[in-house]
Design an enzyme around this catalytic site. Structure first.
Site, PDB file in Angstrom:
ATOM      1  N   THR A 164       0.868  -1.182   0.000  1.00 46.34           N
ATOM      2  CA  THR A 164       0.000   0.000   0.000  1.00 46.34           C
ATOM      3  C   THR A 164       0.901   1.226   0.000  1.00 46.34           C
ATOM      4  OG1 THR A 164      -1.863  -1.068   1.071  1.00 46.34           O
ATOM      5  CG2 THR A 164      -1.588   1.282   1.542  1.00 46.34           C
ATOM      6  N   VAL A 193     -14.321  -2.628   2.147  1.00 50.98           N
ATOM      7  CA  VAL A 193     -13.638  -1.335   2.175  1.00 50.98           C
ATOM      8  C   VAL A 193     -12.707  -1.319   3.379  1.00 50.98           C
ATOM      9  CG1 VAL A 193     -13.911   1.165   2.329  1.00 50.98           C
ATOM     10  CG2 VAL A 193     -15.604  -0.193   1.085  1.00 50.98           C
ATOM     11  N   GLY A 194     -11.449  -0.997   3.150  1.00 55.89           N
ATOM     12  CA  GLY A 194     -10.480  -0.947   4.244  1.00 55.89           C
ATOM     13  C   GLY A 194     -10.349   0.444   4.827  1.00 55.89           C
ATOM     14  N   ASP A 195      -9.243   0.695   5.479  1.00 51.85           N
ATOM     15  CA  ASP A 195      -9.005   1.981   6.139  1.00 51.85           C
ATOM     16  C   ASP A 195      -8.559   3.076   5.169  1.00 51.85           C
ATOM     17  OD1 ASP A 195      -6.585   0.255   5.969  1.00 51.85           O
ATOM     18  OD2 ASP A 195      -5.584   2.103   6.592  1.00 51.85           O
ATOM     19  N   THR A 215      -0.895   2.202   7.047  1.00 54.32           N
ATOM     20  CA  THR A 215      -0.884   0.959   6.276  1.00 54.32           C
ATOM     21  C   THR A 215      -0.903  -0.213   7.242  1.00 54.32           C
ATOM     22  OG1 THR A 215       0.469  -0.454   4.850  1.00 54.32           O
ATOM     23  CG2 THR A 215       1.633   1.242   6.074  1.00 54.32           C
ATOM     24  N   GLY A 216      -1.498  -1.325   6.822  1.00 57.22           N
ATOM     25  CA  GLY A 216      -1.594  -2.502   7.693  1.00 57.22           C
ATOM     26  C   GLY A 216      -2.967  -3.124   7.557  1.00 57.22           C
ATOM     27  N   GLY A 218      -6.476  -3.322   7.559  1.00 60.54           N
ATOM     28  CA  GLY A 218      -7.433  -2.225   7.530  1.00 60.54           C
ATOM     29  C   GLY A 218      -8.531  -2.309   8.568  1.00 60.54           C
TER      30      GLY A 218
HETATM   31  N1  ASP Z   1      -4.522  -0.954   4.879  1.00 64.31           N
HETATM   32  C1  ASP Z   1      -4.756  -1.611   3.630  1.00 64.31           C
HETATM   33  C2  ASP Z   1      -6.143  -2.231   3.656  1.00 64.31           C
HETATM   34  O1  ASP Z   1      -6.501  -2.819   4.655  1.00 64.31           O
HETATM   35  C3  ASP Z   1      -3.769  -2.701   3.306  1.00 64.31           C
HETATM   36  C4  ASP Z   1      -2.310  -2.388   3.548  1.00 64.31           C
HETATM   37  O2  ASP Z   1      -1.979  -1.342   4.097  1.00 64.31           O
HETATM   38  O3  ASP Z   1      -1.468  -3.212   3.147  1.00 64.31           O
HETATM   39  O4  ASP Z   1      -6.816  -2.196   2.662  1.00 64.31           O
END
Ligand code: ASP
Length: 292
Positions: A164, A193-195, A215-216, A218
């Protein structure tokens, strides 16, 4: 007044050692492209957008071309950006293939009527604004397909794409902005839908506190509203401490895994993660530093 700064990340996760150098170098190139926009008189928002665009175009990252795939093998893109002077924000989620989701999010911000548009509605808005649809044939990479296959075989946990992308920018004169873009977690349900596109969770910018891109995983970031949490801490202490404290609290309260980049309106920077890697770079007129 301090130096202007662009900070970029290329995703929290676990990038293999053999690929790490190239992964970090791409983030540094993107941050420098953003800084060039700022130094040429662009706004903090323009600089954050440009930084993200460069990584969306690079198939190495999980954003735009190279984005992770849903459990149906499709591309659904999430992105947002925000500026701290007027708290204006724009976001899209579950966007079908468009080369630069962050440009569509910027279109939403500039249009000003809404903050977020989803799926086919977002696609129609983008077309009306002059953006051309792309296709999965153009934007899905062999490596994204492989990641999905590994996930289907149970060989990788959800969320470990590690690609990301995000940027935070300070002009050193009190103005900040943030931008984030992703294909989401590998094998996510269609419609998830993520963060990343959620203001306050994946992205936040306020000239009275600071700017953050996360990032991480979500789902955990959403429950913790991590970007806003990290920025609020800037009212108390320095950016480096705030970034560490926000990630520690995120790990403790919601067992969150991820990372963030943070910038204060005076240009001081915080970078923290609790994952194995998070490629990042800090570009200032005096030079660029990078790491993972
Ligand atoms: N945060 C992003 C999501 O959950 C994924 C990521 O940061 O790798 O969509």
């Amino acid at each position: 007044m301090s130096e202007p700064v662009v900070v970029a990340h290329g995703g929290a996760g676990r990038v293999a050692k053999g690929r790490l150098e190239e992964h970090v170098a791409g983030v540094a190139t993107a941050a420098e492209a953003g800084l060039a926009v700022l130094m040429a008189g662009g706004s903090v928002l323009d600089a954050a957008q440009r930084t993200v665009e460069v990584m969306e175009a690079d198939p190495l990252y999980n954003a735009g071309t190279g984005g992770s795939l849903t459990d149906a093998g499709t591309l659904e893109l999430d992105a947002s950006l925000m500026e701290g002077a007027g708290l204006r924000a724009g976001a899209i989620c579950c966007l079908p293939p468009f080369l630069h989701p962050i440009r569509v999010a910027r279109g939403v911000l500039d249009d000003g009527r809404h903050v977020m548009l989803a799926a086919e509605g977002a696609a129609r808005f983008a077309e009306a604004a002059g953006f051309e649809r792309s296709t999965e044939a153009v934007m899905v990479t062999a490596s994204a397909r492989e990641r999905l296959e590994r996930w289907r075989e149970g060989r990788v946990g959800e969320g470990w794409a590690g690609g990301t992308v995000g940027a935070v920018v300070s002009d050193g004169r009190g103005h900040v902005a943030a931008a984030t873009s992703t294909g989401g977690t590998v094998g996510k349900r269609v419609g998830r839908v993520g963060d990343t596109p959620i203001v306050g969770a994946g992205t936040w910018a306020d000239d009275r506190s600071g700017a953050c891109s996360c990032t991480g995983i979500g789902e955990a970031i959403l429950r913790f509203a991590l970007a806003r949490d990290a920025c609020e801490r800037l009212r108390q202490t320095d950016a480096a401490t705030c970034a560490e404290e926000a990630i520690a609290a995120f790990g403790e309260r919601v067992a969150g895994e991820g990372g963030l980049i943070l910038v204060a309106p005076d240009g001081s920077v915080g970078i923290a993660r609790n994952t194995e890697t998070m490629s990042h770079a800090v570009a200032r007129p005096s030079g660029t530093t990078s790491g993972s």
